[in-house]
Scaffold this active site. Structure first.
Site, PDB file in Angstrom:
ATOM      1  N   LYS A   1     -20.125  40.563 104.680  1.00 46.82           N
ATOM      2  CA  LYS A   1     -19.006  40.200 105.569  1.00 46.82           C
ATOM      3  C   LYS A   1     -17.878  39.706 104.670  1.00 46.82           C
ATOM      4  O   LYS A   1     -17.884  38.579 104.202  1.00 46.82           O
ATOM      5  CB  LYS A   1     -19.444  39.090 106.535  1.00 46.82           C
TER       6      LYS A   1
ATOM      7  N   GLY B   1     -18.145  29.729 100.106  1.00 47.37           N
ATOM      8  CA  GLY B   1     -16.985  29.370 100.919  1.00 47.37           C
ATOM      9  C   GLY B   1     -16.897  27.863 101.040  1.00 47.37           C
ATOM     10  O   GLY B   1     -17.342  27.125 100.150  1.00 47.37           O
ATOM     11  N   SER B   2     -16.353  27.427 102.153  1.00 47.18           N
ATOM     12  CA  SER B   2     -16.097  25.992 102.288  1.00 47.18           C
ATOM     13  C   SER B   2     -17.335  25.237 102.776  1.00 47.18           C
ATOM     14  O   SER B   2     -18.215  25.802 103.437  1.00 47.18           O
ATOM     15  CB  SER B   2     -14.944  25.774 103.265  1.00 47.18           C
ATOM     16  N   THR B   3     -17.355  23.961 102.470  1.00 51.34           N
ATOM     17  CA  THR B   3     -18.478  23.115 102.876  1.00 51.34           C
ATOM     18  C   THR B   3     -18.576  23.049 104.403  1.00 51.34           C
ATOM     19  O   THR B   3     -19.682  23.090 104.964  1.00 51.34           O
ATOM     20  CB  THR B   3     -18.301  21.709 102.268  1.00 51.34           C
TER      21      THR B   3
ATOM     22  N   THR C   1     -17.756  25.335 106.651  1.00 53.85           N
ATOM     23  CA  THR C   1     -18.356  26.568 107.177  1.00 53.85           C
ATOM     24  C   THR C   1     -19.843  26.622 106.845  1.00 53.85           C
ATOM     25  O   THR C   1     -20.654  27.086 107.664  1.00 53.85           O
ATOM     26  CB  THR C   1     -17.612  27.801 106.600  1.00 53.85           C
ATOM     27  N   ALA C   2     -20.214  26.143 105.680  1.00 52.64           N
ATOM     28  CA  ALA C   2     -21.634  26.130 105.291  1.00 52.64           C
ATOM     29  C   ALA C   2     -22.463  25.304 106.270  1.00 52.64           C
ATOM     30  O   ALA C   2     -23.614  25.647 106.572  1.00 52.64           O
ATOM     31  CB  ALA C   2     -21.799  25.581 103.883  1.00 52.64           C
TER      32      ALA C   2
ATOM     33  N   GLU D   1     -22.780  28.307  97.849  1.00 55.40           N
ATOM     34  CA  GLU D   1     -21.960  27.833  96.726  1.00 55.40           C
ATOM     35  C   GLU D   1     -20.622  27.451  97.337  1.00 55.40           C
ATOM     36  O   GLU D   1     -19.928  28.276  97.916  1.00 55.40           O
ATOM     37  CB  GLU D   1     -21.820  28.938  95.687  1.00 55.40           C
TER      38      GLU D   1
ATOM     39  N   CYS E   1     -12.816  27.676  92.970  1.00 56.32           N
ATOM     40  CA  CYS E   1     -13.712  26.571  93.343  1.00 56.32           C
ATOM     41  C   CYS E   1     -14.126  25.758  92.125  1.00 56.32           C
ATOM     42  O   CYS E   1     -14.384  24.567  92.235  1.00 56.32           O
ATOM     43  CB  CYS E   1     -14.926  27.090  94.102  1.00 56.32           C
TER      44      CYS E   1
ATOM     45  N   GLU F   1     -11.001  18.567  98.367  1.00 55.07           N
ATOM     46  CA  GLU F   1     -10.641  19.804  97.667  1.00 55.07           C
ATOM     47  C   GLU F   1      -9.350  20.366  98.262  1.00 55.07           C
ATOM     48  O   GLU F   1      -9.278  20.639  99.456  1.00 55.07           O
ATOM     49  CB  GLU F   1     -11.754  20.828  97.806  1.00 55.07           C
TER      50      GLU F   1
HETATM   51  P1  ADP Z   1     -12.207  29.364 103.015  1.00 52.72           P
HETATM   52  O1  ADP Z   1     -11.864  28.011 103.549  1.00 52.72           O
HETATM   53  O2  ADP Z   1     -12.301  29.456 101.552  1.00 52.72           O
HETATM   54  O3  ADP Z   1     -11.495  30.503 103.686  1.00 52.72           O
HETATM   55  P2  ADP Z   1     -14.427  29.758 104.689  1.00 52.72           P
HETATM   56  O4  ADP Z   1     -15.664  28.988 104.504  1.00 52.72           O
HETATM   57  O5  ADP Z   1     -13.604  29.530 105.897  1.00 52.72           O
HETATM   58  O6  ADP Z   1     -13.667  29.555 103.345  1.00 52.72           O
HETATM   59  O7  ADP Z   1     -14.701  31.314 104.642  1.00 52.72           O
HETATM   60  C1  ADP Z   1     -15.585  31.926 103.738  1.00 52.72           C
HETATM   61  C2  ADP Z   1     -16.212  33.110 104.431  1.00 52.72           C
HETATM   62  O8  ADP Z   1     -16.963  32.630 105.536  1.00 52.72           O
HETATM   63  C3  ADP Z   1     -15.228  34.125 105.004  1.00 52.72           C
HETATM   64  O9  ADP Z   1     -15.752  35.430 104.812  1.00 52.72           O
HETATM   65  C4  ADP Z   1     -15.211  33.774 106.475  1.00 52.72           C
HETATM   66  O10 ADP Z   1     -14.893  34.881 107.286  1.00 52.72           O
HETATM   67  C5  ADP Z   1     -16.632  33.357 106.694  1.00 52.72           C
HETATM   68  N1  ADP Z   1     -16.841  32.490 107.868  1.00 52.72           N
HETATM   69  C6  ADP Z   1     -16.001  31.561 108.365  1.00 52.72           C
HETATM   70  N2  ADP Z   1     -16.538  30.961 109.452  1.00 52.72           N
HETATM   71  C7  ADP Z   1     -17.755  31.525 109.644  1.00 52.72           C
HETATM   72  C8  ADP Z   1     -18.818  31.329 110.599  1.00 52.72           C
HETATM   73  N3  ADP Z   1     -18.724  30.428 111.570  1.00 52.72           N
HETATM   74  N4  ADP Z   1     -19.921  32.079 110.467  1.00 52.72           N
HETATM   75  C9  ADP Z   1     -20.044  32.979 109.473  1.00 52.72           C
HETATM   76  N5  ADP Z   1     -19.088  33.210 108.562  1.00 52.72           N
HETATM   77  C10 ADP Z   1     -17.954  32.497 108.629  1.00 52.72           C
END
Ligand code: ADP
Length: 490
Positions: free
Chosen positions: A181, A234-236, A238-239, A256, A289, A386
């Site tokens: 994705k 990605g971001s904490t 979203t993790a 990560e 990052c 961050e």
């Molecule tokens: P950033 O803040 O660096 O954009 P995100 O954590 O928002 O980082 O996004 C990193 C990835 O996670 C992107 O591919 C984004 O589409 C995906 N993403 C964001 N929200 C969700 C979610 N709820 N479930 C799965 N993937 C997500």
């Protein structure tokens, strides 16, 4: 049905999903613009549950045959995949730069070659996975690294092509199939990756690309019950959301995440090299990052070192990332620009001392000046959160205990950098800093066999070399009692 395509930097890029070896459209699409100048890069398919289901089903049905090939059978296909990436390096680099604003030269000379290496390195490493046995008095433990199933691979926009191969390489080499994705702010380079894999002979269904918005396509993907692994960068925040989905189905997840990494400079360090490396933290507009965003300098050299850093930063050109002279390109998106500017404005309002930068660069648009704040305390928002932009903080330390306390004084633990002239002192400090990677007198060197990941809220798990396979494989011990088989012919 022919795929919808967009022309970006002279390269035709398919904008539909890639599922089971073919392009699949969606009724919904999202708009995509270049951070370089806001130009329209065309719309991209926005997947939802139906497309996520289709992609996981394709990956699931392709899994048994791909797994059965074994590492040796997969090797030539993955080598062709790696070669295909190198053959299209110029296209990939140009598309990535147009899509996310990262430096073209960096993409062409470092990120794309590294991406190809990610595919070939793990394919070769997998050959030796099942070679070791642990001898015990009564049994021989035959440790096997078996393919696990379907891996969901979710990547961010700052280096989507390279970071996706960092996951696709070991996932496919291990015998898993994958649904990628890509990030919605930079979705195009992963579409090229699907074509390259397909042309290299990666069978239909083994590598699928599901385009779409994180909260829609990403959410549908990570909540699918048929996943064996979720790997996320990605971001904490979203993790934490994805982690809940993983927990519901007991799906192994590696993550990560962000960082607020310390950059410690001791008085006896090579200060010229250290100053150049501090300036290097602004590259890609600080949207890295691993960036060492908190400069922590030994007090007795503070003013001399500050002048060296100021001079090095003064040499940096902010502007179009396609220009080889540019060191600092644009921020990715107007929303992100507003977020970065918000951090800077709040730091100013809170009394932090602006040493340089502090707002939009002369280039206008999404270009932000390299910025440095002094007079900050560890508890300030600008020291703790961050920013993911070209914004650094400057603090001085008097003794090593204070340097370590500052370094460890956030919730993050992704990386750290230390410049120091004394080996024993350097190792003493390095051992006390909480970080997945601590660079001493260097920065950003990532050996593919070395562990990589974050501590604390910077992530869970380590990838790289055997650590990647520890995650992507189902590890099994076949413990055989010694002498328990009849001799042949008996
Ligand atoms: P950033 O803040 O660096 O954009 P995100 O954590 O928002 O980082 O996004 C990193 C990835 O996670 C992107 O591919 C984004 O589409 C995906 N993403 C964001 N929200 C969700 C979610 N709820 N479930 C799965 N993937 C997500």
């Amino acid at each position: 049905m022919p795929s919808a395509t967009t022309m970006v930097a002279g390269v035709a890029v398919a904008t539909d999903h890639f599922i089971n070896g073919r392009r699949v459209p969606s009724a919904e699409r999202f708009e995509n613009a270049s951070p370089i100048d806001g130009s329209d890069l065309g719309s991209v398919a926005a997947g939802g549950k139906a497309e996520a289901d289709m992609a996981v089903a394709a990956a699931k049905s392709a899994f048994p045959a791909w797994a059965a090939l074994g590492p040796k059978g997969r090797l030539p296909i993955l080598k062709r995949f790696a070669d295909g990436i190198l053959a299209r390096a110029a296209d990939i680099a140009a598309v990535e730069t147009a899509d996310n604003g990262s430096l073209l030269a960096g993409n062409l000379h470092r990120m794309v070659p590294r991406a190809a290496q990610n595919i070939s390195f793990f394919a070769e490493w997998a050959l030796g996975l099942n070679d070791h046995a642990i001898d015990h008095a009564e049994v021989v433990n035959n440790v096997r690294y078996d393919p696990a199933g379907v891996a969901a691979l979710i990547t961010p926009w700052n280096a989507p092509f390279m970071l996706t191969t960092w996951k696709v390489g070991p996932a496919l080499a291990a015998g898993n199939t994958a649904v990628v994705k890509p990030p919605e702010w930079a979705p195009l380079s992963c579409s090229l990756m699907a074509d390259i894999a397909h042309e290299a002979g990666v069978p239909p269904g083994v590598l699928n690309v599901l385009q779409g918005i994180g909260e829609e396509a990403g959410d549908a993907l990570v909540n699918h019950p048929d996943l064996a692994r979720i790997s996320f960068t990605g971001s904490t925040d979203t993790a934490k959301i994805i982690g809940q989905a993983a927990a519901r189905s007991i799906t192994a997840m590696s993550s990560e995440l962000g960082g607020k990494s310390p950059f410690i400079v001791c008085a006896d360090a090579d200060l010229d090299a250290a100053a150049q490396t501090v300036a290097g933290q602004y590259i890609n507009a600080g949207q890295v990052c691993l960036a060492g965003t908190r400069i922590i300098v030994e007090a007795k050299i503070e003013s001399a070192f500050l002048e060296k850093v100021r001079a090095a930063v003064g040499q940096m050109t902010v502007g179009d990332p396609r220009d080889p002279a540019t060191r600092v390109g644009p921020l990715i998106h107007p929303d992100h620009f507003a977020r970065v500017a918000g951090f800077v404005d709040r730091a100013k309002a809170g009394g932090a001392q602006l040493l340089w930068g502090g707002g939009r660069a002369a280039a206008g648009g999404l270009y932000f000046q390299p910025t440095m704040f002094a007079g900050v305390s560890l508890s300030d928002e600008i020291s703790q959160k961050e920013v993911f932009g070209p914004v650094l903080t400057w603090q001085a330390f008097r003794d090593d205990a204070e340097a370590v306390a500052m370094a460890n004084g956030t919730e993050y633990g992704l990386a750290g950098t230390l410049f120091c002239g004394d080996e024993a002192r350097a190792m003493r400090i390095a051992e006390q800093v909480v970080a997945g990677t601590l660079w001493v007198n260097c920065f950003f060197v990532r050996d593919l066999s070395a562990p990589f990941g974050g501590s604390r809220i910077s992530g869970i798990g380590r990838e790289g070399g055997t650590h990647s396979f520890d995650f992507y494989c189902d590890i099994k011990n076949i413990a055989v009692r010694k002498g328990s088989f009849m001799a042949k012919g008996a």
